[in-house]
Design an enzyme around this catalytic site. Sequence first.
Site, PDB file in Angstrom:
ATOM      1  N   LYS A   1       0.873  -1.181   0.000  1.00 52.66           N
ATOM      2  CA  LYS A   1       0.000   0.000   0.000  1.00 52.66           C
ATOM      3  C   LYS A   1       0.907   1.227   0.000  1.00 52.66           C
ATOM      4  CE  LYS A   1      -2.795   2.854   2.887  1.00 52.66           C
ATOM      5  NZ  LYS A   1      -3.567   3.058   4.110  1.00 52.66           N
TER       6      LYS A   1
ATOM      7  N   GLY B   1      -7.566   8.891  10.502  1.00 52.85           N
ATOM      8  CA  GLY B   1      -7.790   9.013  11.947  1.00 52.85           C
ATOM      9  C   GLY B   1      -8.830  10.037  12.337  1.00 52.85           C
TER      10      GLY B   1
ATOM     11  N   ALA C   1      -9.370   5.246   4.992  1.00 51.97           N
ATOM     12  CA  ALA C   1      -9.091   6.367   5.905  1.00 51.97           C
ATOM     13  C   ALA C   1     -10.319   7.240   6.177  1.00 51.97           C
ATOM     14  CB  ALA C   1      -7.964   7.257   5.386  1.00 51.97           C
ATOM     15  N   GLY C   2     -10.447   7.606   7.432  1.00 51.74           N
ATOM     16  CA  GLY C   2     -11.501   8.528   7.837  1.00 51.74           C
ATOM     17  C   GLY C   2     -12.826   7.878   8.202  1.00 51.74           C
TER      18      GLY C   2
ATOM     19  N   ASN D   1      -8.925   1.502  10.281  1.00 51.26           N
ATOM     20  CA  ASN D   1      -8.100   1.169  11.443  1.00 51.26           C
ATOM     21  C   ASN D   1      -8.662   1.825  12.712  1.00 51.26           C
ATOM     22  OD1 ASN D   1      -4.498   0.985  11.913  1.00 51.26           O
ATOM     23  ND2 ASN D   1      -6.037   0.978  13.476  1.00 51.26           N
ATOM     24  N   THR D   2      -8.553   3.171  12.762  1.00 54.86           N
ATOM     25  CA  THR D   2      -8.856   3.891  14.002  1.00 54.86           C
ATOM     26  C   THR D   2     -10.271   3.631  14.517  1.00 54.86           C
ATOM     27  OG1 THR D   2      -7.410   5.616  13.134  1.00 54.86           O
ATOM     28  CG2 THR D   2      -8.693   6.173  15.083  1.00 54.86           C
TER      29      THR D   2
HETATM   30  C1  LIG Z   1      -3.659   1.664   8.779  1.00 47.64           C
HETATM   31  C2  LIG Z   1      -3.592   2.509   7.607  1.00 47.64           C
HETATM   32  O1  LIG Z   1      -3.230   2.117   6.540  1.00 47.64           O
HETATM   33  C3  LIG Z   1      -4.033   3.928   7.789  1.00 47.64           C
HETATM   34  O2  LIG Z   1      -3.055   4.782   7.310  1.00 47.64           O
HETATM   35  C4  LIG Z   1      -5.340   4.022   7.093  1.00 47.64           C
HETATM   36  O3  LIG Z   1      -5.377   4.944   6.118  1.00 47.64           O
HETATM   37  C5  LIG Z   1      -6.480   3.958   8.034  1.00 47.64           C
HETATM   38  O4  LIG Z   1      -7.041   5.176   8.379  1.00 47.64           O
HETATM   39  P1  LIG Z   1      -8.094   5.258   9.574  1.00 47.64           P
HETATM   40  O5  LIG Z   1      -7.327   5.023  10.814  1.00 47.64           O
HETATM   41  O6  LIG Z   1      -8.682   6.630   9.479  1.00 47.64           O
HETATM   42  O7  LIG Z   1      -9.122   4.186   9.361  1.00 47.64           O
END
Ligand SMILES: CC(=O)[C@@H](O)[C@H](O)COP(=O)(O)O
Length: 254
Positions: free
Chosen positions: A96, A157, A183-184, A205-206
């Site tokens: 990635k 995040g 992300a987001g 992730n977050t």
């Molecule tokens: C884990 C990873 O690859 C992060 O850089 C991703 O973009 C996730 O973003 P969030 O934490 O906002 O879900």
Amino acid sequence: MLTIGDKTFRSRLMLGTGKYPSFAEQKEAVAASETEVLTFAVRRMDIFDKNEPNLLEELDLEKYSLLPNTAGAKTAEEAVRIARLARASGLCDMIKVEVIGCDKTLLPDPFETMKASVQLLEEGFTVLTYTSDDVVLAKRLEEAGIHAIMPGASPIGSGRGIVNEMNLQFIIEQSEIPVIVDAGIGSPKDAAHAMELGADGVLLNTAVSGADDPVKMAEAMKFAIQAGRLGYEAGRIEKKAYGIKSSPESGLVT
Ligand SMILES: CC(=O)[C@@H](O)[C@H](O)COP(=O)(O)O
């Protein structure tokens, strides 16, 4: 089924591995999510030191495809170096590409992202590229030959969910490679939203690692992504300006 490069997945959820309260909870959350793809920042993990605690040791790696990411890179050169390191460790040929251009917003640098993606394609990697929701950049990256495009819903995040539905919709419509919204994502609603728009998958992730109960949230994300995909495949009704009775008007007993 989701196919990226030469790999096919049943699950459309890709999970990040950062900032969990503990390895134990992380392991449980990963299991509850039923993900098949785990992404991790190569720079944040000492993959060569067997004495360092490492979440990958906690998991049955037969069950997962690993997606190393180049988080921490600010230039194409750094991203390429990180990708080569991941490959040298024997982790995976998928990468990635993530090249951050702004420390405050964590938005990607489009020029360096393109440069890194092109270089890694030349070196034979399966390239999944994280971008902003820029429609033209997404097209150019696809033309360069990347294997999947990963437009952000909103900054990494931030948990803000999809801030520009129109751009994501345009990217999804134009793409012939898989679109993974990355992300987001803040809640299951955001994940379902991305899937209902027609995304092929979601990377998050977050929203899970930072939830009060990461294991429950991981399961919720799994269901949200499945529901969103089903809804997309089923084809939603058109939105109308005014009310339309849902009961038939013919054949009424008078
Ligand atoms: C884990 C990873 O690859 C992060 O850089 C991703 O973009 C996730 O973003 P969030 O934490 O906002 O879900």
